[in-house]
Structures are given as C-alpha cells and as structure tokens.
Design a protein around this motif. Structure first.
Motif, PDB file in Angstrom:
ATOM      1  N   ARG A   1       0.821  -1.206   0.000  1.00 14.33           N
ATOM      2  CA  ARG A   1       0.000   0.000   0.000  1.00 14.33           C
ATOM      3  C   ARG A   1       0.852   1.252   0.000  1.00 14.33           C
ATOM      4  NH1 ARG A   1      -4.055   3.463  -0.321  1.00 14.33           N
ATOM      5  NH2 ARG A   1      -6.044   2.802   0.563  1.00 14.33           N
TER       6      ARG A   1
ATOM      7  N   ARG B   1       0.336   5.429   0.410  1.00 12.41           N
ATOM      8  CA  ARG B   1      -0.679   6.336   0.943  1.00 12.41           C
ATOM      9  C   ARG B   1      -0.945   7.487  -0.024  1.00 12.41           C
ATOM     10  NH1 ARG B   1       0.487   7.672   7.187  1.00 12.41           N
ATOM     11  NH2 ARG B   1       0.650   9.725   6.214  1.00 12.41           N
ATOM     12  N   SER B   2      -1.966   8.269   0.309  1.00  6.55           N
ATOM     13  CA  SER B   2      -2.345   9.379  -0.584  1.00  6.55           C
ATOM     14  C   SER B   2      -1.295  10.479  -0.610  1.00  6.55           C
ATOM     15  CB  SER B   2      -3.690   9.957  -0.154  1.00  6.55           C
ATOM     16  OG  SER B   2      -3.582  10.468   1.162  1.00  6.55           O
TER      17      SER B   2
ATOM     18  N   HIS C   1       2.884   2.684   2.997  1.00  4.26           N
ATOM     19  CA  HIS C   1       2.179   2.252   4.203  1.00  4.26           C
ATOM     20  C   HIS C   1       2.489   0.791   4.469  1.00  4.26           C
ATOM     21  CE1 HIS C   1      -1.262   0.592   6.466  1.00  4.26           C
ATOM     22  NE2 HIS C   1      -1.361   1.782   7.013  1.00  4.26           N
TER      23      HIS C   1
ATOM     24  N   TRP D   1      -2.863   4.263  -5.666  1.00  2.03           N
ATOM     25  CA  TRP D   1      -1.885   5.367  -5.601  1.00  2.03           C
ATOM     26  C   TRP D   1      -0.563   5.050  -6.309  1.00  2.03           C
ATOM     27  CZ3 TRP D   1      -3.701   9.858  -5.218  1.00  2.03           C
ATOM     28  CH2 TRP D   1      -4.761  10.160  -4.332  1.00  2.03           C
TER      29      TRP D   1
ATOM     30  N   THR E   1      -4.673  10.070 -11.434  1.00  5.72           N
ATOM     31  CA  THR E   1      -5.382   9.693 -10.216  1.00  5.72           C
ATOM     32  C   THR E   1      -6.747   9.111 -10.564  1.00  5.72           C
ATOM     33  OG1 THR E   1      -4.327  11.585  -9.193  1.00  5.72           O
ATOM     34  CG2 THR E   1      -6.119  10.584  -7.965  1.00  5.72           C
ATOM     35  N   ARG E   2      -7.268   8.277  -9.733  1.00  7.37           N
ATOM     36  CA  ARG E   2      -8.547   7.570  -9.807  1.00  7.37           C
ATOM     37  C   ARG E   2      -8.298   6.087 -10.101  1.00  7.37           C
ATOM     38  NH1 ARG E   2     -10.466  12.474 -12.026  1.00  7.37           N
ATOM     39  NH2 ARG E   2     -11.829  13.455 -10.505  1.00  7.37           N
TER      40      ARG E   2
ATOM     41  N   VAL F   1     -12.402  18.264  -6.666  1.00 10.74           N
ATOM     42  CA  VAL F   1     -11.707  17.048  -7.069  1.00 10.74           C
ATOM     43  C   VAL F   1     -11.803  16.812  -8.573  1.00 10.74           C
ATOM     44  CG1 VAL F   1     -12.014  15.950  -4.836  1.00 10.74           C
ATOM     45  CG2 VAL F   1     -13.653  15.506  -6.653  1.00 10.74           C
TER      46      VAL F   1
ATOM     47  N   ARG G   1     -15.391  25.980   4.703  1.00 10.40           N
ATOM     48  CA  ARG G   1     -14.861  26.127   3.343  1.00 10.40           C
ATOM     49  C   ARG G   1     -15.588  25.190   2.375  1.00 10.40           C
ATOM     50  NH1 ARG G   1      -9.230  23.745   1.616  1.00 10.40           N
ATOM     51  NH2 ARG G   1     -10.673  22.035   1.372  1.00 10.40           N
TER      52      ARG G   1
ATOM     53  N   ARG H   1      -3.301  17.972   7.720  1.00 10.28           N
ATOM     54  CA  ARG H   1      -2.597  18.423   6.512  1.00 10.28           C
ATOM     55  C   ARG H   1      -2.835  19.918   6.273  1.00 10.28           C
ATOM     56  NH1 ARG H   1      -4.940  14.183   2.267  1.00 10.28           N
ATOM     57  NH2 ARG H   1      -6.825  15.068   3.170  1.00 10.28           N
TER      58      ARG H   1
ATOM     59  N   VAL I   1      -9.815   9.462  -4.637  1.00 10.07           N
ATOM     60  CA  VAL I   1     -10.369  10.800  -4.445  1.00 10.07           C
ATOM     61  C   VAL I   1     -10.765  10.982  -2.978  1.00 10.07           C
ATOM     62  CG1 VAL I   1     -12.242  12.353  -5.068  1.00 10.07           C
ATOM     63  CG2 VAL I   1     -11.100  11.016  -6.841  1.00 10.07           C
TER      64      VAL I   1
ATOM     65  N   GLU J   1      -9.432   9.453  -0.383  1.00  9.94           N
ATOM     66  CA  GLU J   1      -8.220   9.543   0.431  1.00  9.94           C
ATOM     67  C   GLU J   1      -7.494  10.872   0.228  1.00  9.94           C
ATOM     68  OE1 GLU J   1      -7.161   4.802   0.957  1.00  9.94           O
ATOM     69  OE2 GLU J   1      -5.724   6.101  -0.053  1.00  9.94           O
ATOM     70  N   TYR J   2      -7.658  11.448  -0.947  1.00 10.34           N
ATOM     71  CA  TYR J   2      -7.086  12.767  -1.196  1.00 10.34           C
ATOM     72  C   TYR J   2      -7.849  13.816  -0.393  1.00 10.34           C
ATOM     73  CZ  TYR J   2      -6.315  17.173  -3.658  1.00 10.34           C
ATOM     74  OH  TYR J   2      -6.045  18.473  -3.949  1.00 10.34           O
TER      75      TYR J   2
ATOM     76  N   ILE K   1      -7.564   9.794   5.609  1.00  8.73           N
ATOM     77  CA  ILE K   1      -7.955   8.411   5.914  1.00  8.73           C
ATOM     78  C   ILE K   1      -7.251   7.462   4.964  1.00  8.73           C
ATOM     79  CG2 ILE K   1     -10.242   9.011   6.792  1.00  8.73           C
ATOM     80  CD1 ILE K   1     -11.384   8.265   4.018  1.00  8.73           C
ATOM     81  N   ILE K   2      -7.219   6.201   5.358  1.00  8.56           N
ATOM     82  CA  ILE K   2      -6.769   5.160   4.438  1.00  8.56           C
ATOM     83  C   ILE K   2      -7.867   4.094   4.397  1.00  8.56           C
ATOM     84  CG2 ILE K   2      -5.373   4.035   6.238  1.00  8.56           C
ATOM     85  CD1 ILE K   2      -3.409   3.303   3.888  1.00  8.56           C
TER      86      ILE K   2
ATOM     87  N   LEU L   1      -5.751   8.633   9.582  1.00  8.64           N
ATOM     88  CA  LEU L   1      -4.320   8.898   9.553  1.00  8.64           C
ATOM     89  C   LEU L   1      -4.021  10.126  10.417  1.00  8.64           C
ATOM     90  CD1 LEU L   1      -3.575   8.450   5.724  1.00  8.64           C
ATOM     91  CD2 LEU L   1      -2.984   6.871   7.575  1.00  8.64           C
ATOM     92  N   ASP L   2      -3.102   9.979  11.330  1.00  6.50           N
ATOM     93  CA  ASP L   2      -2.571  11.112  12.105  1.00  6.50           C
ATOM     94  C   ASP L   2      -3.622  11.879  12.904  1.00  6.50           C
ATOM     95  OD1 ASP L   2      -0.164  10.526  10.773  1.00  6.50           O
ATOM     96  OD2 ASP L   2      -0.769  11.784   9.086  1.00  6.50           O
TER      97      ASP L   2
END
Lengths: 694, 584
Positions: A134, A136-137, A142, A171, A205-206, A554, B178, B377, B422, B424-425, B429-430, B459-460
């Motif tokens: 894995r 990560r983003s 990971h 990813w 991405t996607r 997005v 936002r 972040r 998308v 996770e961006y 989170i994962i 995450l974090d």
C-alpha cells in the motif's frame, strides 16, 4: 525521393478501404473484402488493385510511400464480441472488486428497469488476485510489497492459462515502485504473457478508472498485437520504409509498436477520422456543423461536429467499460449492409445487430449466406445494381437475395417480397435514426441545424431516408464517401498525446521549473519520433494543456495553453484562463480561491500537408448525358410502396453543376446514392454531391 | 397535442430538458468541494414549470425527487408574488415539505421577457448543518431542534444581489465552512447552468411552443401510468413491512399500505405507528418520496419522468403525528433512508398483490457512516457522509440476479460511491477494504446482489464515526418464494477493531477511533427471487468459484454439495439434498 505516395487503409468488419494519394495530389479509392483472420490478405488484394491502376508494382509503390496509415476496428470488434484474452489482475488487497462495484452506480436510463443486466466482467473475480502492499495518498509507503503474494498469483495465473496480466495498485501514480517490482516478477515468472501496468497505461489519479482502462488494454492488447505484427511484417517485406502509422481513437496516429502496448487508445480507431474528413468536404461550402454517418457492412458510426469542433470524451463508460484516455465521441451501433433481418419469438421483425460480415456475407454475395440482410433488401428494392458494384468485380446474385427474403420474411409474414424488403429497409433506418437522435437531440442539438454527411459503402443508399426522418434538409455525399475514414486518415496530422500527473499548487511560489521539465520529458519522446519519421522542426507543433482546479475541488477544468511557456511570467495568464473556463462552463468563477495543477498534457503534431481538393469539369444543370439506364426501384409514393421506373446515372460521367431529381439513383464505383422523391442532388466542382430537400 | 408542435420539436424539447438536467448535475459534481457532491452524487436536480409542477425528474436520487414536488409548491407558495427575476431561494425545513435538514435545496426562478417560466432546482445532501453531532445524524435527538439548523424558505439572492449577511449567518452555523461555501457556489452554478440552457431553448422555439411540448410530455407520462394502473384488476390490496429497532427501544415498527385500484386511477393509503422521539420519523414531503419509489419499483415505466406520472394517484399518508406523517417536534434526520425504504417496500408489496408476476425483491436498506475530525494536513475540520459505506446489493427480479453493489434501495443505483483515491485525497484516511461480501446476496433461483464492506483507518488524528440507517437485523425481502438460511451474512453492521478487540454494532452509534484502529461498515445484500433449489447447479458453482457464495452457503442455501478444495460438485449428494429439501 522521386514519388511521395500516401496510403490510408481502413479495415472494417466487411470491407477494407484504401485511399491512395499520389504526388500530384490525386486521390483514389479502392476496396477489398476484409479478411478477419488475416488482415494482410485484404491489404494485399487492395494493393494489387492500386498497382493495376497506377501501373507500378506493389513493391515499387510501397517503396515510394512516405506515409501509410491504418485504421482498424480489430480492438472494437474484439470488445463487442468479448473476444479479448483471459486476463489476470494483480491489485491492492482489499480492492479486488472496484471494477465490479463500478462506483456502486447503475447507468442512467435504466433506473427502474428490472431487466437491465450488470456489465460482464472482463476479469472474473477469481482471477483478481489481492497483493498486500500500500502507498498512501501522500505518496509514502504504508505497507511494503509482499512479493510472495505476487508469486502465488502468478502461479495461479499460470494454472488458469491467463494470457495477459494487469498490475494496478492504489496510488501507484504517486510511487510506481510497487507496480514496477510486481511487473518485474510477472515478467520473470510469466515471460510470455502480455503485461499492462496501471501507472504506464493511464498515469492519472482515480484507481477505478486507471484499473479499468488498464484491464481493457490487456484484454485487447494481444488481439491488436497479433494484427499489428502481421501488418508490419507484411509491409516491411513488401518494401515500405516508413513504419506503418496506426490511427487512434483520439484522432492521432502512432506506430504499431506503441499502439500494441496501448491498445486502449485504438478501441475506436476506425471512425475517429470521420469528422476530419467530413469537415474537409463541408468547409469549402461554408459549413461547419455536421453530423457524419458511416454505414459499412457491419456497423453504423455517428459523430457530431459543431462549429468545427468534435467533442472528445475522457473518463467515460464506453460499451459499459470505464476508459480514462481521450477519445473522439463516436456513437456506434450494429447496423450495416450485412445486418441480418430476423423474426424474434414474439413475431417482431428485427434487423441486426448480428451481421453476416464478409463471410458468408449477404445472401446475394453467393458465398453460402442464406440469411436475408440489408444489402439483400437493397438489391431487391432496385437500389443496388447486381452487376455494377466495384465496376462489376463484386457480382451480386439477385435471385439469392429474393430467395432469402422470401423464405425468411415474406412467407412467414404472408407479404410480398417487395413489402418485406422495404420493411427491412425501414427497420434498419429506424435503428440508425435512434443512434442519430442520441448524439443530437438527446444532447440538446437540433439536427435541423446540421448538415448530414453520408459515408460508408451502404450509407448513401439510406441517406435521404435518414435525413427525412431527422428533419435534415441538406446532405453531402463525397465521391469518396465509401472510404471517408481512410481519407480522413491521410489528411490527419501525426499526433502523439502524452500526459503526466503533476499535483501542485498554482501560485507565484510554484516551482515552474518542475512543470517545464515534466513537459519537456513527455514531449521529447514525441519530438524524437517525429524527427525520425522525417518531420522538420518547423512542421512539429506542440499544444499543451493543464488540468487545473480550485483547491478543495476534485474535478478539473482542462485549460488549453497552446505552445505557451510555463513560467512565473505566464502564471497569471494560466490562472486567468482557469477562471475563464470555469465561468464559461459553470456560470461562475472564484478568482480569490487557491488553484492547483492536477495533470499536464501535451499533444505533439507532425503537420502533414493536405491534398488539394480535386476539380471536376463544369457542365449545365441537365444530367442527361450521364444517364446510364432506367430500372424499376421501390419508393413510397403517395403513401404506398410502389415499383417505379427510375433513372440511373453514372457518377463518373456527371459534370459539376449537373442536378439529378429524385426518384433517381447515382452509381459511383463503390457506392450508390438513392435520391428519394422530393430530393435533388447536384455535383459540386470538388466532387461532393449536395442533396437538398425541396 | 397542439397543432404547432411537431414530433421532432417535441423530441428536441425533451432532449434539451434532459440535457439541461444532466448539465446541472455535472456542474454540481465538477465544482463542488465535499465528496458527497463531487464524487458521491448524493444530490438531485429537477426542472419545474411556472405552475411549480415537476417537468423533468431525471435519473437522480428517488428519495430527493419525490419530495421536491410538494417542497417546490411550498416554497413557491411562500413567496408567491414576491418572487422576482434574480431571486435565489434556499430551504431545508421538513415543516415546509423538505425531507431532512441535510438536504438543502436551491430554487432558481427562471424569468423570460419578464414572466416566470421555469424553476431550476438543485437539492443536495450537505455534509454538515450544525447541531451537536457532526454530519447531522444525532441518534440522541429527541426533537428536531437538536438536529441542526432549520432553514425555512429564504432568499439568498434578492433580485440578483447576494444577501451576504444571510449566507454568512447560514455558513456560520455549519462545520467545515470552506467545503460548505464551495458547495453552495456549486449549487448556484447548477441552477444557473440550467437557466442558461432553458433561456436558449426559449429563444429558439418561443414560450408557447415549449410549453405546449412540456404539456404533451406530462400527458405522455400520465397516459403511461394510467395504462399500467388500468391493466390491474380493480380492488383493494394491502401489505406491510417492518422498520427494525436500530437502538431506540421502541421495538420494530410496522408500516401498512392499502392500495385501492379503480379503473385507471388508484388511491394509496398509509398507516403507521405514532411518531417516536428518535430520528426515524418522516414528515409528509419525505413520505411522498417513499410512496413514489415503491410505486416506481412496481411500475418500472419508461421515461419521460415528470409529475404527470402521479396524476392518477391519490395519496393519504395517515393521521398527523404518525411515523410516516410526522409533525413538529419529531426528530427526522434519518428519514431519507429509514423508514422511507420500508415505506417503499410496503407500497410495492401491496401493488404486487394486484399483479404477482411483477414482483421484485427488495434492495438492501441503507446503513452507513459519516466521518469527522481534524485534518492535520491543512489544520481544517472535515466532516462527510461516506456514500461508499452504504453501497448494498440490489434485489433479484423475475429476469435475473440482483446487481452487486448498486443500492441502497432509496437511491436505486443513482449514487456513485466515488473513487477511493479521491476520498483519500479529500480526507486524512486510508481505506483498507472496499469489496463485495460473500454470502450477502439473498438466496433464490435468482440470487440477490452482494452487499459491500468499507473499512477505514484514520491517519494522524482521531476520527469520529457516526452510523445511521438499518438493515442490520432484517435481511432484504425476497420475492416469489425466495428464502435464505445464512441471514447473519446478509445484514449490515459496523465492526470496530481496536487493541481492546473487535466490537460489532447493530444500532446507530457515535464512536471514535485512532490511527491503528479500523472501522468496517458492512452493507446488506439484495433479496433473492424464487426457490433457491431451482437455481442451476452450475450457477451456484460459478458463484462459489468467484467467492460470491461460500461452500457452506452453497450447501445450506442452495442444496449444492461442493468439494472445498477442487470445487467439484458431488452430484449424488446434491440430488439427494435438493430432493429432501423439496420434499420438506
């Protein structure tokens, strides 16, 4: 080089079309019967015709050909008929099912339909192997790659006889190392499989889009590879120096080697050149709103061009499979001369989508076909002359056509053969009108604002009937109609399209050097290839674009940048273009919001000079000198189907300005134009018939 | 049809309306900030005429669209003559026919040459609406006031001028400002794109012709529904379905539907227990959606979809103060899924009694999660409903297996769960797992579609997980004699893994998890259709090979005995077992 020929070859399901332009910019059209098992046989047959016409040997002609372009429906047909290869998928553990979950969505238009089946899986669940790994983003690792999982999957793939393998991890666009290592293991353990890697096929991405796109690539890759290898080997052997260029769904070209690795770019390669060719004939008349319809033996392809621009789709479902790469928007349905008429269980007469193809072909081909087809109906109706097709090289058996329609339709329905044949004609027209409505009316375009361009060998037979159904009052049929796509290919530029993910903020502090070197990286390969193909730097043109968005969104807006240099000087202009595009698309903009770059894309063109349109000698309105004969043909007159004496003109003898009034038939070598009552057809000086409704 | 309207123009107008609606939807998706809007499609757009009748329902979320019909009328009636060119109205209040307060609607009157001709309307599930619990799903709310901000019909733009103080007031009451602000602009873009297209249509064909076409489109829908209702035998048909107790302690609640068919019209009467101080009450606007979804699942008519479809339907939601006709102060945030999916089941089943050959199985009901926390972040608070966590299986029909991963029933395939990259961006989170669940589809000759499991780790940061819905105790209803054995595999649940061990929740809860801990939301499969013993053995084997059905499930539910290691069928044992079951 003494001679500079250019050759476009468009391999359809039934016929292979050849458009050949010589150094005097004369353009000739030839046709041979497609040979689905070995495409080179059809090509060989076509080259023999060209050789005979030019008076030089095939080898000499090919040695003097500087551009040979091939468009093919091989990949498309393999997908339609589910004849791709067995594919195994290596994916991130826990994400084996994204291609089956399909974002949890059922297609619009079927919301309450209890009979609409789910899409068929190109990789069944048991061939989707989870790999523990894995990224990560944020691009950090990971979970490291579990190589044992990859090896175990390869063993399973070997047992199952998998012929292609996809590696597509979550990813992977941010860190390709896991995919690369897994791919290396696959190459080592399964050296003979066709391998496709997500971050190479579609580096954006996607995950779902990338995996689905890569699976299509692998599913179709070996099929296309076999085709391309055959063509390339044949052409090399016959003395072609330049590599064959293959036409792509995005309107550009690529070499066979590049193409076979990226078969997903070839899916709709055939019809993607139709808009270019249609515009070539329409523009001199001041027309840039066109709908092109191309009816060959097997399929019917529709494109819509407004204001000279044809829509390009990205990230769409094509035949129910998600494809990320850009493609010219083409609507395709199974309606062609070879489409078979049949009666279903409830007693309804249907036409297609099954096609008799080239073998056995329509009953009238006399190759053993017994099913009645659209071509058989056209012969019975008197629209096609049994002796005149391809200057008599393709003889049609009218009796066999009558027999097939009589046995399979007229007798069961207890009706006359003429009525049955006209019924087939009307039903296939109705199917085609449905497709034309989808690209026009259903997308909010009024077809009455468009000119219809009729193409394909069978298209001109149906064109006035289709136009009438759509309320369209002007139709263009180029003399080259039946090879429109092949012609579109030889007037297209060589085009390489590359993209890269480039996630970063866009503001005054952006490191524009990074973006510049990314662009330079993706463009250099294309520039080198074009130079190797003999393009001078002056003929190499770069068009850049960027996918940009406001931070927090997005989805991206594609912003065209032309050949603009990317720097702190131009960043304000780039940013202003994002606001402009956003406002244009969505009615508002957010000039004070932060913006970010998502992807960069570059299209590198090698400009190819376009042939001058031919000029035909002028004559008066009266076409009498071109009258060939008169024969009975079936038309609806006064609400009744009637067989009426119909004048038939020899297209080769018509002069510019000659005007034919319907009912009439104009016979060209590779197609016949049916001019229904109420229509007239005038040949213009460039070899385009302009049909208008009174 | 008016003499001035030809078939081509009629089709073009219909095409433009559909394209307009699609472009509104696309605008919202492409411009929005929250994942609910920009990837998950939990929003719907519709077009209304000057009489506030829905002229295009589109293909969006059924639960949104039904309630928009009464809501549009409530909003248009509220401002009446005080509606002007350039006004943009906002609203979410169930007391004015809204569904739940998370579904915020923007209403844009379209004027042409000084006259009101259309309304373009955008309804979307915002990710937060204030109140004590992020994302709005507060299982402890006893009254609607404890759920969040209620917005009665309100002008955000007045004659073209934005009322910045009002917008600011609203946004100041919502978390993750936002995102909310970006989503509000996106809604504005959607209704204005709709207006732009419609004005172009009016420029081209004129108001008269366009209105004549629209009248005909509504008549077409009316004729279609009447033809169906008229084909059913006259009579009274009744059935009911159960809402499960998702932790409120008031027990399982029965919703009854009574359908009376007379000629080509029908009357649908609902009766339900008294409202309860728990967030599953449904006010009238929302209940209209539930009833119409049940009707459409039964009718399965082809488009065009517009208000004409329901002209022949008379509706009685039962006494005020009941579960399906709730009144102030009943809390209702969960109403768009529970009890609305059960209401749809009851209505559909009552209709099916008039035409058993049209029966279909139920889809999995929604049970999902919202997540909230602090995104390190960018040091901003985030909150979102996760539509990927509610993707259930579709019900089987008389023609085929249910689709995997296509529900829940209230959305009927209109959602898109969003790409995991998308998500996770967008959030810290994962997502460890998003996959189909073995044995979750209801057994039958045609199997129900598989539900899904969505497993997440923060995450974090510490993350709040808020669940809603039901479908954790009752599997989706089968049809035509379908029955299952492994019911526990067919229902949803939240499974939380922490160092302290695994915990399974079958009620609506708010829990917090840390990095290293995981929450997995399981979703129900769809109901099966017909006797599972009639399912061909090779199809059962195929399901086992693909892990859709387990070896144990094949035996227990389908009477097919399969060797676990070779996947070979023991034909004799299978014949024996199927024979015994059939005889039993």
């Amino acid at each position: 080089m003494a001679k500079k020929y250019r050759l476009g070859i468009d391999a359809g399901g039934t016929f292979t079309d050849f458009v050949f332009s010589d150094d005097e910019r004369n353009v000739h059209l030839f046709k041979s019967t497609s040979t689905p098992d070995d495409g080179t046989l059809a090509i060989d047959a076509g080259l023999q015709q060209i050789s005979a016409a030019v008076g030089r040997s095939v080898d000499d002609i090919l040695a003097d050909t500087d551009l040979c372009i091939n468009g093919t429906t091989v990949a498309l047909n393999a997908l339609i008929q589910f004849k791709g290869v067995k594919v195994g998928l290596l994916c991130t553990a826990g994400h084996e099912d994204s291609i089956e979950i399909r974002l949890g969505h059922k297609e619009d238009g079927h919301r309450y339909d209890a009979k609409y089946p789910p899409a068929r899986m190109l990789v069944p669940r048991y061939l989707r192997a989870p790999v523990r790994e894995r990224i990560r983003s944020d691009g950090k690792e990971h979970t490291p790659l579990n190589e044992d999982d990859v090896r175990a999957a390869c063993e399973m793939f070997r047992r199952e006889g998998v012929r292609a393998v996809v590696v597509s991890f979550v990813w992977s666009v941010l860190d390709t190392s896991h995919e690369q290592r897994a791919a290396a293991i696959v190459r080592e353990m399964l050296p003979d499989v066709f391998l496709s890697v997500g971050s190479e096929v579609f580096p954006q991405t996607r995950e779902y889009t990338r995996t689905s796109t890569t699976i299509l690539n692998a599913y179709l890759g070996p099929v296309l590879q076999g085709y391309v290898n055959g063509i390339d080997a044949y052409m090399r052997k016959r003395g072609l120096h330049a590599p064959v260029q293959y036409f792509q769904s995005n309107g550009g070209m690529a070499t066979g080697r590049a193409m076979a690795q990226k078969s997903v770019y070839a899916i709709n390669s055939g019809p993607a050149s139709a808009p270019q060719a249609g515009l070539y004939f329409a523009k001199p008349l001041g027309i840039d709103n066109i709908i092109t319809v191309d009816m060959g033996g097997t399929s019917f392809d529709i494109t819509l061009t407004q204001g000279g621009r044809t829509n390009i789709s990205k990230n769409i479902d094509f035949l129910r499979y998600r494809i990320g790469v850009p493609m010219i928007q083409v609507e395709t349905l199974g309606a062609g001369g070879g489409s078979i008429a049949w009666i279903d269980q409830s007693g309804l007469l249907l036409v297609g989508p099954q096609s008799a193809g080239a073998v056995p072909g329509p009953a009238c081909y006399g190759r053993g076909g017994t099913e009645p087809t659209v071509t058989d109906a056209n012969v019975v109706l008197g629209y096609l002359h049994p002796e005149h097709l391809l200057r008599g090289r393709l003889k049609l058996d009218r009796k066999a056509a009558i027999r097939a329609i009589e046995e399979r339709v007229a007798k069961p329905f207890n009706m006359s053969v003429d009525d049955a044949a006209y019924g087939i004609f009307r039903i296939v027209n109705n199917n085609m009108v449905g497709g034309m409505r989808r690209v026009s009316i259903e997308r909010g375009y009024d077809p009455r604002d468009f000119t219809l361009v009729g193409a394909g060998g069978a298209g001109p037979l149906h064109i006035t009937a289709l136009a009438a159904e759509m309320g369209i009052s002007r139709v263009l049929v180029p003399k080259l109609a039946s090879g429109l796509c092949a012609f579109g290919q030889i007037i297209s530029d060589v085009k390489y399209n590359y993209m890269a993910a480039c996630p970063m903020r866009l503001d005054a502090n952006t490191d524009f050097g990074v973006i510049r070197s990314l662009y330079a990286g993706i463009e250099q390969e294309a520039i080198d290839a074009l130079r190797a193909e003999g393009f001078k730097d002056a003929d190499i043109v770069i068009e850049r674009s960027m996918d940009l968005r406001y931070v927090g969104q997005v989805h991206e807006c594609t912003v065209e940048l032309g050949s603009m240099e990317i720097s702190s000087d131009t960043f304000r202009e780039i940013r202003a273009r994002l606001d402009r595009v956003h406002k244009q698309l969505f009615t508002y903009d957010e000039p004070e919001s932060l913006a970010e770059v998502v992807n960069i894309e570059s299209t590198v063109f090698g400009r190819v000079p376009k042939p001058e349109p031919p000029r035909y000698p002028e004559g008066g309105i009266d076409p009498a000198a071109a009258l060939d004969h008169q024969r009975d043909a079936v038309f609806p007159i006064g609400g009744r189907i009637q067989r009426v004496p119909t004048p038939v003109y020899d297209g080769a003898k018509l002069l510019a300005g000659n005007t034919v009034t319907g009912p009439a038939i104009i016979e060209e070598e590779t197609t016949s134009i049916v001019v229904e009552p109420g229509w007239s057809a005038m040949l213009d000086p460039h070899g385009t018939y302009i049909l208008t409704h009174a | 049809m008016s003499a001035t309207v030809d078939r081509i123009t009629l089709s073009v107008v219909r095409g433009v309306l559909e394209t307009t609606q699609r472009e509104m939807t696309l605008t919202l998706e492409k411009t929005a900030r929250s994942s609910v809007f920009n990837t998950a499609h939990d929003y719907s757009n519709a077009i209304f005429n000057h009489r506030a009748e829905m002229i295009l329902q589109g293909q969006d979320i059924p639960i949104h669209l039904g309630s928009l019909m009464p809501a549009m009328k409530a909003v248009a009636g509220y401002f009446a003559d005080d509606t002007h060119e350039g006004d943009v109205i906002y609203h979410n209040d169930p007391r004015y026919m809204g569904s739940h307060i998370l579904d915020c609607c923007m209403y844009n009157p379209v004027f042409y040459q000084g006259e009101l001709v259309f309304w373009t309307v955008c309804k979307g599930h915002v990710t937060d609406i204030g109140g004590p619990v992020p994302a709005g799903y507060n299982p402890d709310a006893k009254e609607l006031y404890a759920e969040g901000l209620h917005i009665p019909p309100l002008k955000l733009w007045d004659r073209g001028k934005e009322r910045k103080d009002v917008v600011n007031f609203m946004l100041s009451n919502m978390r993750a400002r936002r995102d909310q602000e970006g989503d509000l602009r996106a809604q504005y873009g959607a209704v204005k794109v709709g207006e732009r297209n419609l004005i172009a249509l009016l420029d081209k064909y004129g108001v008269k012709t366009v209105q004549a076409c629209i009248d005909e489109l509504m008549n077409m829908a009316d004729r279609q529904m009447r033809a169906l209702i008229g084909s059913l035998p006259d009579g009274v048909y009744e059935d009911s379905a159960l809402v499960e107790d998702a932790g409120h302690g008031y027990g399982d609640l029965e919703i009854k539907a009574r359908v009376e068919i007379r000629g080509d019209a029908c009357k649908i009467a609902i009766s339900s227990p008294p409202q309860i101080p728990y967030f599953i009450n449904s006010y009238a606007g929302n209940s209209v959606s539930g009833v119409f979804l049940g009707l459409m699942m039964f009718a399965q008519v082809d488009p065009p979809y517009n208000e004409g479809l329901y002209r022949c339907v008379e509706l009685d939601l039962g006494p005020k103060g009941t579960l399906c006709n709730a009144v102030e102060p009943a809390p209702c945030v969960n109403c768009t899924t529970t009890p609305m999916e059960t209401l749809a089941d009851a209505v559909r089943k009552a209709f099916e009694k008039a035409a058993p050959d049209r029966a279909v199985a139920s889809w999995g009901h929604a049970n999902g999660v919202n997540i909230a926390g602090q995104d390190k972040r960018n040091n901003e608070e985030y909150v979102s409903m996760i539509l990927a966590s509610i993707i259930s299986g579709a019900g089987a029909t008389a023609y085929m297996d249910g689709w995997h991963a296509c529900g829940p029933q209230c959305c009927f395939g209109a959602l898109t769960s969003g790409d995991i990259e998308v998500l996770e961006y967008s959030y810290p989170i994962i997502i460890h797992r998003y996959s189909l669940m073995t044995d979750s589809g209801g057994a039958g000759k045609y199997r129900g579609g598989s539900g899904t499991v969505w497993e997440v780790e923060p995450l974090d940061h510490e993350m709040t997980v808020i669940t809603f819905g039901e479908g954790r105790r009752f599997p989706a209803l089968g049809a035509a004699g379908a029955h299952s054995q492994l019911d526990d595999a067919k229902v949803g649940r939240l499974v939380v893994n922490t160092p302290a061990g695994e915990k399974i929740y079958r009620e609506n809860v708010v829990v917090t998890i840390k990095p290293g801990e995981r929450a997995a939301n399981h979703n129900p499969g769809g109901g099966g259709y017909g006797d599972p013993l009639e399912r061909p053995v090779e199809r059962v084997v195929d399901d086992v090979k693909n892990g859709i059905v387990s070896v144990a499930g094949a035996k227990a539910e389908y009477g097919v005995v399969i060797d676990a290691s070779t996947l070979a069928v023991d034909q004799d044992a299978t014949r024996r077992l199927r024979g015994q079951r059939a005889a039993a």
